[in-house]
Design an enzyme around this catalytic site. Structure first.
Site, mmCIF file in Angstrom:
data_model
loop_
_atom_site.group_PDB
_atom_site.id
_atom_site.type_symbol
_atom_site.label_atom_id
_atom_site.label_comp_id
_atom_site.label_asym_id
_atom_site.label_seq_id
_atom_site.Cartn_x
_atom_site.Cartn_y
_atom_site.Cartn_z
ATOM 1 N N ALA A 114 -4.373 1.833 8.558
ATOM 2 C CA ALA A 114 -5.830 1.952 8.523
ATOM 3 C C ALA A 114 -6.286 3.124 9.383
ATOM 4 O O ALA A 114 -7.202 3.865 9.004
ATOM 5 C CB ALA A 114 -6.465 0.651 9.009
ATOM 6 N N GLY A 154 -17.092 -3.825 11.416
ATOM 7 C CA GLY A 154 -16.114 -3.335 10.442
ATOM 8 C C GLY A 154 -16.259 -3.875 9.025
ATOM 9 O O GLY A 154 -15.579 -3.393 8.114
ATOM 10 N N ASP A 175 -10.171 3.965 1.670
ATOM 11 C CA ASP A 175 -10.453 3.363 2.985
ATOM 12 C C ASP A 175 -11.240 4.324 3.886
ATOM 13 O O ASP A 175 -12.153 3.903 4.609
ATOM 14 C CB ASP A 175 -9.153 2.971 3.700
ATOM 15 N N ASP A 228 -4.602 13.728 -3.363
ATOM 16 C CA ASP A 228 -4.132 14.397 -2.143
ATOM 17 C C ASP A 228 -4.386 13.528 -0.914
ATOM 18 O O ASP A 228 -3.559 13.441 -0.018
ATOM 19 C CB ASP A 228 -4.855 15.738 -1.954
ATOM 20 N N LYS A 236 0.808 -1.227 0.000
ATOM 21 C CA LYS A 236 0.000 0.000 0.000
ATOM 22 C C LYS A 236 0.846 1.284 0.000
ATOM 23 O O LYS A 236 0.415 2.305 -0.538
ATOM 24 C CB LYS A 236 -0.943 0.013 1.202
ATOM 25 N N ALA A 294 -2.709 3.656 15.433
ATOM 26 C CA ALA A 294 -2.128 4.697 14.578
ATOM 27 C C ALA A 294 -1.379 4.079 13.397
ATOM 28 O O ALA A 294 -0.404 4.642 12.903
ATOM 29 C CB ALA A 294 -1.204 5.593 15.404
ATOM 30 N N THR A 322 2.681 2.303 20.333
ATOM 31 C CA THR A 322 3.919 2.993 19.957
ATOM 32 C C THR A 322 3.575 4.465 19.756
ATOM 33 O O THR A 322 3.050 4.863 18.722
ATOM 34 C CB THR A 322 4.479 2.398 18.648
HETATM 35 P P1 ATR Z 1 -3.106 -1.566 9.598
HETATM 36 O O1 ATR Z 1 -2.726 -1.201 8.190
HETATM 37 O O2 ATR Z 1 -4.151 -2.619 9.680
HETATM 38 O O3 ATR Z 1 -3.438 -0.360 10.402
HETATM 39 P P2 ATR Z 1 -0.569 -1.642 10.984
HETATM 40 O O4 ATR Z 1 -0.095 -0.427 10.266
HETATM 41 O O5 ATR Z 1 0.366 -2.779 11.201
HETATM 42 O O6 ATR Z 1 -1.816 -2.282 10.225
HETATM 43 O O7 ATR Z 1 -1.198 -1.168 12.398
HETATM 44 C C1 ATR Z 1 -1.639 -2.063 13.371
HETATM 45 C C2 ATR Z 1 -2.147 -1.280 14.581
HETATM 46 O O8 ATR Z 1 -2.509 -2.207 15.619
HETATM 47 C C3 ATR Z 1 -1.103 -0.353 15.197
HETATM 48 O O9 ATR Z 1 -1.761 0.731 15.803
HETATM 49 C C4 ATR Z 1 -0.465 -1.273 16.232
HETATM 50 O O10 ATR Z 1 0.228 -0.610 17.272
HETATM 51 P P3 ATR Z 1 1.814 -0.289 17.093
HETATM 52 O O11 ATR Z 1 1.907 0.893 16.182
HETATM 53 O O12 ATR Z 1 2.295 -0.028 18.471
HETATM 54 O O13 ATR Z 1 2.423 -1.554 16.483
HETATM 55 C C5 ATR Z 1 -1.706 -1.947 16.769
HETATM 56 N N1 ATR Z 1 -1.378 -3.210 17.465
HETATM 57 C C6 ATR Z 1 -1.110 -4.413 16.902
HETATM 58 N N2 ATR Z 1 -0.866 -5.339 17.874
HETATM 59 C C7 ATR Z 1 -0.987 -4.684 19.061
HETATM 60 C C8 ATR Z 1 -0.866 -5.084 20.434
HETATM 61 N N3 ATR Z 1 -0.571 -6.345 20.780
HETATM 62 N N4 ATR Z 1 -1.054 -4.142 21.398
HETATM 63 C C9 ATR Z 1 -1.363 -2.873 21.059
HETATM 64 N N5 ATR Z 1 -1.505 -2.433 19.780
HETATM 65 C C10 ATR Z 1 -1.312 -3.319 18.801
#
Ligand code: ATR
Length: 281
Positions: A141, A249, A111, A87, A75, A138, A163
């Site tokens: 998606a 969703g 999306d 944009d 993506k 964050a 994070t």
């Molecule tokens: P997507 O495109 O589906 O958004 P992604 O960019 O990998 O996929 O984002 C996954 C999201 O789920 C992030 O917000 C991630 O948090 P981090 O940025 O800290 O990785 C969150 N996420 C996934 N597993 C998690 C967990 N065990 N605890 C808290 N947040 C989690």
């Protein structure tokens, strides 16, 4: 462009490019619409490794492809390979829909549109401007969700992420209405919120549930989850127990597909219960 032997109107081809791509529900979704509208056309899964993406994208328009959906992990990479980027796709930092026209690749991100269209369909009296929106997560998606909620006029966009840096980046890029909450204090951001969104992958089959106390959440708020496997996530059940309206969703997946289908095949398709059943089957 097709050669003279291809005839004047070749059958349009579209597909989803990913690595892996077998899990994608898009072929079933677009296949349903093609059959429903009696259209000549095919939509296929295309497993393409990252190192082959550029070459494949350049070749497909010459093989009768009119466009593609893009999924993990391509993506972001497609933005650099496209000839033009909308944009919103540039702001989100990712594209999910490509249109091939006149030998050029146009990249867009639908999306955020899908997210809002799903809420408007299943919660028609939802008023985004009624109060703050709280977004948990964050990632890619979440960025699309943030863009669309700001566009809808939410007065404040609260965001938290495990994070924190990724949430801080969203604030830096999306501006003054964004307020970052620390992951440890996430429950505080629910106070007075009119909309709350789980945009993490927590709650998905095989993953931990999202653990967030909802005591501060107004029962008049709308809760939605980007996770749709399962459809009824622990977070949505918790929100319903609190008295909130909830929207699952799956509709975001269905609605994000409609603009691409229309651009490729020339018909705006319906998102209805028949489609939901076909995708869940
Ligand atoms: P997507 O495109 O589906 O958004 P992604 O960019 O990998 O996929 O984002 C996954 C999201 O789920 C992030 O917000 C991630 O948090 P981090 O940025 O800290 O990785 C969150 N996420 C996934 N597993 C998690 C967990 N065990 N605890 C808290 N947040 C989690």
């Amino acid at each position: 462009m097709p050669g003279p032997d291809a005839g004047p109107s070749p059958i349009p081809l579209a597909g989803v490019v990913g690595w892996p791509v077998a899990q994608s529900r898009s072929p079933r979704l677009h296949g349903h619409w093609l059959a429903r509208h009696g259209l000549a056309g095919h939509y296929v899964p295309l497993p393409v490794a990252p190192e082959d993406l550029a070459q494949v994208l350049r070749a497909l328009p010459r093989a009768g492809f009119v466009g593609l959906n893009v999924t993990i992990p391509h993506k972001q990479a497609v933005l650099a390979l496209a000839d033009s980027v909308t944009d919103r796709a540039a702001l989100i930092g990712a594209a999910n829909t490509l249109v091939f026209r006149g030998g050029r690749i146009h990249a867009d991100n639908t999306d955020g549109y899908g997210f809002v269209a799903n809420l408007r369909q299943h919660a028609p009296d939802w008023v985004p401007a009624a109060g703050a929106a709280a977004v948990i997560g964050a990632g890619g998606a979440a960025r699309a969700v943030v863009a669309s909620l700001l566009e809808c006029g939410v007065p404040e966009l609260r965001i938290t992420n495990r994070t924190r840096l990724r949430a801080d980046q969203i604030k830096a890029e999306f501006g003054a209405r964004v307020v970052v909450y620390d992951w440890a204090q996430a429950a505080n951001m629910l106070e007075g919120a009119a909309t709350v969104v789980n945009a993490t992958s927590l709650g998905m089959d095989g993953k931990q549930p999202l653990r967030l106390p909802l005591d501060a959440l107004d029962p008049g708020a709308l809760a939605t989850d980007l996770v749709y496997t399962p459809l009824d996530t622990p977070f949505l059940r918790q929100a319903r127990d609190r008295g909130c309206r909830t929207v699952d969703g799956l509709g975001m997946l269905l609605h994000q597909a409609a603009p691409g289908f229309e651009r490729w095949f020339g018909v705006r398709p319906q998102v209805d219960d028949d489609l939901r059943r076909a995708v869940l089957a």
